[in-house]
Design an enzyme around this catalytic site. Structure first.
Site: not given
Lengths: 399, 274
Positions: B47, B58
């Site tokens: 990824e 995040d």
């Protein structure tokens, strides 16, 4: 009334629900809970009662006679949201969402705040309802707005510094969303404006439309007709939607929103999202966003912390796109001059945010001319801005 | 799609290792070196995160990586060129681009289609685009023959899980913990029941991510998913060696150290087994 947002929370192409998967259940749960509560007369009565007995509604509609004479155009009326408990329209929404949180059995409130007004309103409602309260606030804003930080703490709120990005409202909102994702099972996120994922823009509009509903009735009673125009300032845009919404289908009532033009929309220092932004996704909604050519969100600027936001409520983006409302930038300087004017001519110290609306209203009053009338949403009082105003005055500027 | 289906399969002998790195953290050379290092460590897909100013899914580690990469001017367009370079230099494993939705919106459908048509990329993952908003992008991905990877979390309702599981292609990303990406001691208390429910609903392989940083955690999840995704724990190793990674003459030394650290902390099975 117009049937929007649609079932997907869209206002035309704007709005929607762009959130991480973890939050999807929470926003769906909130949507069901809000629709159920808002359809329940008992809940509405509780909301109205609290606004009356706790916040002092209805707020008056004041004919600003000396200001109108001085401008020499249309008659200017002020919707006095500054007279609400805690000093601004923010409390209308905080009460609504606070009561809803309690009804849903959530004991913990979180909120984001820029200048601290929404944080203060949330901490106030948390104290009133016996709920806990965490307010996320950019570290830069905490420094700029020390008094409001202290005020939130006095009210029993916990102020959590957002230390990421530019450390202002946008980052405080990111932090609140991140915290909510982690504590979503027992926490209610009380968003302060008509922004965020569906159902927030709709729910906050419904909790703020009391402004326009009252103003319409008061103006009719005073003059026997409807006003020719409405003017409000727009950051996220909750006070503006609150005033505009009940007039949307009165086609001859013109709607004007004042965006923060900062140091001028041809500089890099402004928060004029509709004038200078492009369509994009921010904080869960598709709307106009200040961003660079790659889609990185840009840092806005305004003398008024409450308008210092790189996005705008999706319903405003929609109203602008169909031409129902017109949005114009107002600079720091124009807003500061409007503060002076209202202080001297009417004995009212407006919030810097509301002063943007006043500056635009003066312009519109001249354009409309005598014999016409407009209502300005005086969304908040300026006590919180005294320090800023002193700085400008000492620096030799207006106000 | 072919490459992804070849590498990521249901019920593999041992769970597929799917690492995450941020493009351009702290520079392009490091991203290239890390990609090959991770492939050598046995990664079955990679990824690559595109840095964004407001990465709200995040945690702090990847936020900082994002900020570092942005400072160096990394963009979605540059990341596509970086992936091209990885392919030219011989990277075999599938590459999934992890990007926030606004970056794709600003690129526009035409340019995005063109970039996906090169065959360098094997899937897209958009953490702020839930299933209900994914129709347009999903169609665009399908027209290029690659999957839009969906996420499900322990808070996903059974009816949505059924719908998303049915539609999922490539693999289905299971969020192991509430909140944002980042290293954690524990997963959601219902993790096992959740992964079993996902397995039941999904018509493709399933991978679990968010918070995985130790081989013991991987062990505990073994058999419950087909793959595990590790992001912050890897980015953290990068962050600890920034000065070395900045210099051309010390970079490979740092990359070797990262390989050893990851093998030790995360992948003892891989060390012994291969």
């Amino acid at each position: 009334m117009k049937l929007y947002p649609d079932v997907r929370g869209r206002y035309g192409e704007f709005g929607g629900r762009f959130v991480p998967e973890t939050l999807m259940h929470a926003v769906e749960e909130l949507e069901h809970a809000f629709n159920e509560a808002w359809g329940d007369p008992t809940f509405r009565e509780q909301y109205r009662q609290t606004l009356t007995a706790y916040s002092g509604r209805p707020t008056p509609l004041t004919h600003a006679k000396r200001l109108s004479d001085y401008i020499g155009g249309a008659d200017i009326y002020l919707k006095r949201e500054d007279l609400n408990h805690t000093g601004a329209h923010k409390i209308n929404n905080a009460i609504g969402q606070g009561l809803l949180a309690k009804r849903m059995g959530k004991q913990k409130l979180i909120a984001e705040t820029g200048a601290g007004q929404h944080g203060v309103a949330t901490a106030t409602v948390a104290a009133y309802l016996g709920l806990s309260c965490k307010v996320f606030m950019g570290e830069t804003d905490m420094e700029r707005q020390k008094l409001n930080v202290f005020r939130m703490e006095l009210l029993g709120g916990e102020v959590v510094p957002a230390k990421t990005g530019s450390r202002t409202l946008k980052d405080a909102t990111n932090e609140a969303l991140r915290y909510w994702a982690e504590h979503v099972e027992d926490t209610f996120y009380l968003i302060g404006s008509v922004v965020g994922p569906h159902p927030y823009p709709k729910m906050v509009r419904e909790f703020q439309r009391i402004i326009g509903d009252e103003a319409k009735e008061q103006f009719l009673q005073a003059t026997g007709k409807l006003p020719d125009a409405l003017v409000a300032c727009v950051g996220g845009g909750s006070n503006a939607i609150g005033l505009f919404y009940p007039f949307l289908e009165d086609d001859h009532v013109q709607l004007f929103g004042a965006e923060a033009g900062g140091k001028g929309i041809d500089t890099d220092e402004h928060a004029a999202t509709l004038a200078r932004g492009r369509k994009g996704v921010l904080h869960g909604a598709l709307t106009y966003v200040l961003q660079d050519e790659n889609g990185q969100i840009q840092e806005p600027y305004s003398v008024s912390a409450g308008l210092d936001y790189p996005g705008i409520g999706p319903e405003h983006a929609y109203l602008a796109s169909i031409g129902r409302a017109v949005y114009e930038p107002v600079t720091d300087q124009e807003a500061l001059e409007a503060v002076s004017l209202l202080c001297r001519l009417e004995g009212i110290l407006p919030a810097l945010e509301s002063a943007h609306a006043l500056a635009l209203a003066a312009k519109k009053a001249r354009e409309l001319g005598k014999g016409r009338a407009l209502i300005v949403n005086l969304s908040g009082r300026g006590d919180k801005d005294v320090e800023t105003l002193m700085k400008y005055k000492t620096a030799g500027g207006h106000a | 799609m072919m490459r992804l289906a070849h590498y990521i399969t249901s019920h593999p002998e041992r769970m597929h290792f799917i690492p995450f790195i941020t493009a351009g953290d702290p520079n392009e050379e490091t991203t290239v070196a890390m990609a090959f290092a991770l492939e050598e460590l046995g990664a079955q897909a990679l990824e690559i995160g595109i840095p964004y100013s407001d990465p709200l899914a995040d945690g702090p580690v990847i936020q900082r990586a994002s900020a570092r990469a942005l400072t160096r001017g990394m963009t979605l367009r540059k990341a596509f060129r970086l992936v091209r370079r990885l392919r030219e230099e011989g990277l075999q494993i599938p590459i999934i681009l992890f990007t926030y939705y606004n970056l794709l919106l600003q690129l526009g459908e035409n340019e995005l289609s063109q970039m996906l048509s090169t065959g360098d990329i094997d899937g897209l993952l958009v953490p702020d685009l839930p299933f209900e908003e994914s129709e347009a992008l999903g169609a665009l991905c399908r027209s290029q023959g690659l999957p839009l990877i969906y996420l499900v979390s322990p808070t996903t309702s059974p009816s949505r899980l059924a719908r998303i599981g049915q539609a999922a292609k490539g693999f289905l990303y299971c969020v192991s913990s509430l909140g944002v990406t980042g290293m954690r001691e524990t997963f959601h208390p219902e993790i096992i029941a959740f992964l079993k429910a996902v397995r039941h609903s999904a018509s493709c392989p399933i991978a679990v991510g968010f918070g995985i940083s130790t081989s013991a955690q991987v062990e505990a999840l073994s058999g419950l998913a087909d793959g595990f995704i590790v992001g912050s724990a890897i980015v953290n190793e990068v962050e600890e060696r920034l000065p070395l990674l900045e210099q051309d003459d010390t970079r490979s030394e740092a990359i070797e150290a990262i390989k050893i650290a990851l093998t030790h902390k995360l992948l003892p099975e891989y060390k012994n087994g291969r």
